[in-house]
Design an enzyme around this catalytic site. Structure first.
Site, short mmCIF file in Angstrom:
data_model
loop_
_atom_site.label_atom_id
_atom_site.label_comp_id
_atom_site.label_asym_id
_atom_site.label_seq_id
_atom_site.Cartn_x
_atom_site.Cartn_y
_atom_site.Cartn_z
N ASN A 119 3.29 -0.47 1.91
CA ASN A 119 4.49 -1.06 1.32
C ASN A 119 4.29 -1.33 -0.16
O ASN A 119 3.17 -1.28 -0.67
CB ASN A 119 4.85 -2.35 2.05
CG ASN A 119 5.26 -2.08 3.48
OD1 ASN A 119 5.91 -1.09 3.77
ND2 ASN A 119 4.86 -2.94 4.40
N CYS A 120 5.39 -1.63 -0.83
CA CYS A 120 5.41 -1.95 -2.24
C CYS A 120 4.32 -2.97 -2.56
O CYS A 120 4.15 -3.92 -1.81
CB CYS A 120 6.79 -2.51 -2.59
SG CYS A 120 6.99 -2.93 -4.31
N PRO A 121 3.58 -2.77 -3.62
CA PRO A 121 3.75 -1.75 -4.66
C PRO A 121 2.85 -0.54 -4.49
O PRO A 121 2.75 0.29 -5.39
CB PRO A 121 3.34 -2.52 -5.92
CG PRO A 121 2.20 -3.37 -5.44
CD PRO A 121 2.59 -3.78 -4.02
#
Length: 81
Positions: free
Chosen positions: A16-18
């Protein structure tokens, strides 16, 4: 299917981000100018994250983004030498 011939594929599925953007930047730095990186991600946020990163980063060009059923594909070209 994409019309771009990827030089390298980066698999960041499950991250997931980032991380998709961080790993994309690290990998694109290792490519030569003109080479294309295919990024495979499962994070829906990667669509806007990768696009935003490419838009604000010199030396890269976002060629295409493909939204699949389970995987988002991003095609990024390194434009500088």
């Amino acid at each position: 299917m994409s019309e771009y011939e990827a030089t390298r594929t980066l698999d960041v599925t499950g991250q997931n981000c980032p991380m998709p953007v961080v790993k994309t930047k690290q990998t694109i730095d290792d490519l030569d100018g003109g080479e294309v990186l295919e990024v495979l991600a499962t994070d829906p946020g990667s669509m806007s994250d990768v696009a935003g990163w490419a838009e604000t980063t010199d030396g890269v060009e976002l060629l295409e983004q493909v939204e699949g059923e389970d995987v988002f594909r991003h095609y990024v070209r390194k434009t500088d030498q």
